[in-house]
Design an enzyme around this catalytic site. Structure first.
Site, PDB file in Angstrom:
ATOM      1  N   ASP A  32    -102.080  49.477 -58.412  1.00  0.00           N
ATOM      2  CA  ASP A  32    -101.942  50.629 -59.292  1.00  0.00           C
ATOM      3  C   ASP A  32    -101.946  51.916 -58.472  1.00  0.00           C
ATOM      4  O   ASP A  32    -102.544  51.986 -57.393  1.00  0.00           O
ATOM      5  CB  ASP A  32    -103.083  50.669 -60.313  1.00  0.00           C
ATOM      6  CG  ASP A  32    -102.997  49.537 -61.321  1.00  0.00           C
ATOM      7  OD1 ASP A  32    -101.900  48.977 -61.498  1.00  0.00           O
ATOM      8  OD2 ASP A  32    -104.037  49.210 -61.931  1.00  0.00           O
TER       9      ASP A  32
ATOM     10  N   TYR B  11    -110.480  42.074 -55.685  1.00  0.00           N
ATOM     11  CA  TYR B  11    -110.646  43.435 -56.171  1.00  0.00           C
ATOM     12  C   TYR B  11    -112.122  43.813 -56.216  1.00  0.00           C
ATOM     13  O   TYR B  11    -112.993  42.962 -56.429  1.00  0.00           O
ATOM     14  CB  TYR B  11    -110.102  43.573 -57.607  1.00  0.00           C
ATOM     15  CG  TYR B  11    -108.655  43.211 -57.774  1.00  0.00           C
ATOM     16  CD1 TYR B  11    -107.664  44.183 -57.724  1.00  0.00           C
ATOM     17  CD2 TYR B  11    -108.274  41.892 -58.031  1.00  0.00           C
ATOM     18  CE1 TYR B  11    -106.328  43.855 -57.908  1.00  0.00           C
ATOM     19  CE2 TYR B  11    -106.940  41.555 -58.216  1.00  0.00           C
ATOM     20  CZ  TYR B  11    -105.973  42.538 -58.150  1.00  0.00           C
ATOM     21  OH  TYR B  11    -104.658  42.206 -58.335  1.00  0.00           O
TER      22      TYR B  11
ATOM     23  N   TYR C 266    -104.102  41.235 -64.454  1.00  0.00           N
ATOM     24  CA  TYR C 266    -104.373  42.651 -64.714  1.00  0.00           C
ATOM     25  C   TYR C 266    -105.882  42.864 -64.758  1.00  0.00           C
ATOM     26  O   TYR C 266    -106.552  42.470 -65.716  1.00  0.00           O
ATOM     27  CB  TYR C 266    -103.739  43.086 -66.034  1.00  0.00           C
ATOM     28  CG  TYR C 266    -102.232  43.131 -66.016  1.00  0.00           C
ATOM     29  CD1 TYR C 266    -101.560  44.138 -65.332  1.00  0.00           C
ATOM     30  CD2 TYR C 266    -101.479  42.175 -66.696  1.00  0.00           C
ATOM     31  CE1 TYR C 266    -100.173  44.196 -65.319  1.00  0.00           C
ATOM     32  CE2 TYR C 266    -100.093  42.223 -66.692  1.00  0.00           C
ATOM     33  CZ  TYR C 266     -99.442  43.237 -66.000  1.00  0.00           C
ATOM     34  OH  TYR C 266     -98.061  43.285 -65.986  1.00  0.00           O
TER      35      TYR C 266
END
Length: 427
Positions: free
Chosen positions: A240, A306, A378
């Site tokens: 992103d 992440y 996501y």
């Protein structure tokens, strides 16, 4: 049919040079040029028939119209066309005049041969010019993806030299937020910077939504060093815009079109890019690559790790958070196209696996959540639930609203094997 009978019929049609005569039996005896085959046939025919040996000047040949004398000339013209270009491999192609193709078809017919007998004029011209070009430039022929590719148009007396792209592989880290991976044209003005006669209000007239990108910090440097005409950035997915890319970095390939330089010092190139990016982006592990590496970074399945800073709408205790994270770990998540990307992605439900999940509270309203998941997962929606579009989600399991306030990608690695394969790199 006996080869001498073929030769007798062929030479009976008129003056046929040694190369055109030998091409009729190009599948006989290896290690000879077609001209050597033709000369041997002419000699043997004279001996068999006890006739005078009468050589034919290539310039008088009715089949090739003297073109078989031009191998050296075209090799030299090819070398001149790329004299200021670095390359290691080449290939040569030829467009013969239609009349020559008609002539050699007629010669085969008169000699009593099938249409596909021997070797076409075009193939011999490619090979003979190519051999001479290779000797002149001390380079190697390649039938896959040569560095330079020539097309000789005999009818137009032209040679087209195409310098194929070269490729640089590496990994990048994005150390500042709000930097897209590639240039992001404004949706309102479609990159023009104008709305009618006035500057676009949405992008301030720039045509882009962001001033910088990973591509702009890297590709122009590579293009300049390799003296190319254009550079294209290919990434293994993208984070992103507001996320950092840390850790081992994200694989990428920069493709440089029509490079005049190929043999570059990748360590120095890496230093040049990092100096130009000035701390916003940094690259490492640069290597010269093949075209296959582009497909590799774009198509190879990748897992991601992440680290997310998460804010909750209400107090959360450590036990409840641990239980929710434990339930996420190892599960398959169903994600309907997120609200934030539904304007540019197909509206479908995707299934993605969560491999590992951990979380640690900073305080009752804030936590650090780490996720190891399948490519395409996501993460923001895995945390928030995205109004029910993602199931399960951390927010849903806790029964408390949750939002990612900062996201870092810390690893991008191949699912079953590394991105880096030695056969995809060049020396």
């Amino acid at each position: 049919m006996d080869v001498l009978e073929v030769a007798a019929r062929a030479t009976g049609t008129g003056p046929v040079c040694d190369a055109c005569l030998g091409r009729l039996v190009a599948d006989r005896s290896f290690g000879l040029s077609n001209a050597e085959r033709g000369s041997a046939l002419r000699t043997s025919l004279a001996l068999r028939d006890d006739e005078d040996y009468e050589p034919v000047e290539t310039a008088d040949c009715w089949v090739c119209e003297g073109r078989c004398t031009e191998f050296d000339e075209w090799a030299e013209r090819a070398a001149e066309a790329v004299e200021d270009v670095e390359f290691a491999t080449y290939n040569v192609g030829t467009r013969p005049p239609p009349l020559i193709e008609e002539n050699e078809a007629l010669l085969r017919e008169e000699a009593g041969l099938d249409d596909d007998a021997g070797e076409p004029f075009k193939s011999e011209f490619n090979r003979e010019v190519g051999k001479r070009f290779g000797r002149l430039t001390e380079t190697e022929v390649s039938f896959d993806r040569p560095d330079v590719q020539f097309t000789i148009d005999l009818a137009e007396d032209e040679i087209d030299a195409k310098v194929n792209s070269t490729f640089v592989y590496g990994r990048y880290r994005k150390l500042e937020r709000d930097i897209p991976q590639t240039e992001w044209p404004c949706r309102e003005c479609k990159g023009s910077g104008r709305q009618g006669a006035d500057p676009c209000d949405h992008c301030g007239g720039s045509g882009y939504l962001y001033d910088d990108s990973v591509e702009e910090y890297t590709a122009p440097v590579v293009e300049d060093v390799m003296d190319g005409t254009e550079a294209t950035f290919h990434g293994a997915g993208r984070e992103d815009v507001d996320a950092l890319m840390l850790g081992t970095g994200r694989p990428f390939v920069i493709e440089v079109e029509e490079p005049r330089r190929r043999r570059v010092d990748t360590d120095r190139l890496q230093a040049d890019i990092n100096a130009f990016a000035d701390g916003a982006v940094e690259v490492e592990g640069l290597r010269l690559a093949t075209y296959d590496m582009v497909e590799r970074v774009k198509e190879h399945d990748a897992a991601k790790r992440y680290r997310a800073e998460v804010a909750f709408d209400a107090d959360v205790d450590a036990d409840a958070l641990a239980a929710a994270v434990e339930e996420l770990e190892g599960t398959t998540v169903e994600q309907y196209t997120p609200n934030r990307v539904d304007h540019r992605r197909a509206s479908i439900t995707r299934e993605r696996d969560v491999y590992e999940a951990t979380a640690e509270l900073d305080d009752a309203r804030h936590a650090i959540v780490e996720i190891h998941g399948e490519g395409g997962l996501y993460i923001k929606e895995l945390i928030s639930g995205d109004e029910g579009r993602t199931e399960p989600s951390l927010a849903g399991l806790l029964g408390v609203g949750a939002e990612v306030t900062a996201l870092d990608v810390v690893a991008v690695e191949g699912e079953d094997e590394p991105f880096e394969r030695e056969e995809f790199f060049r020396e």
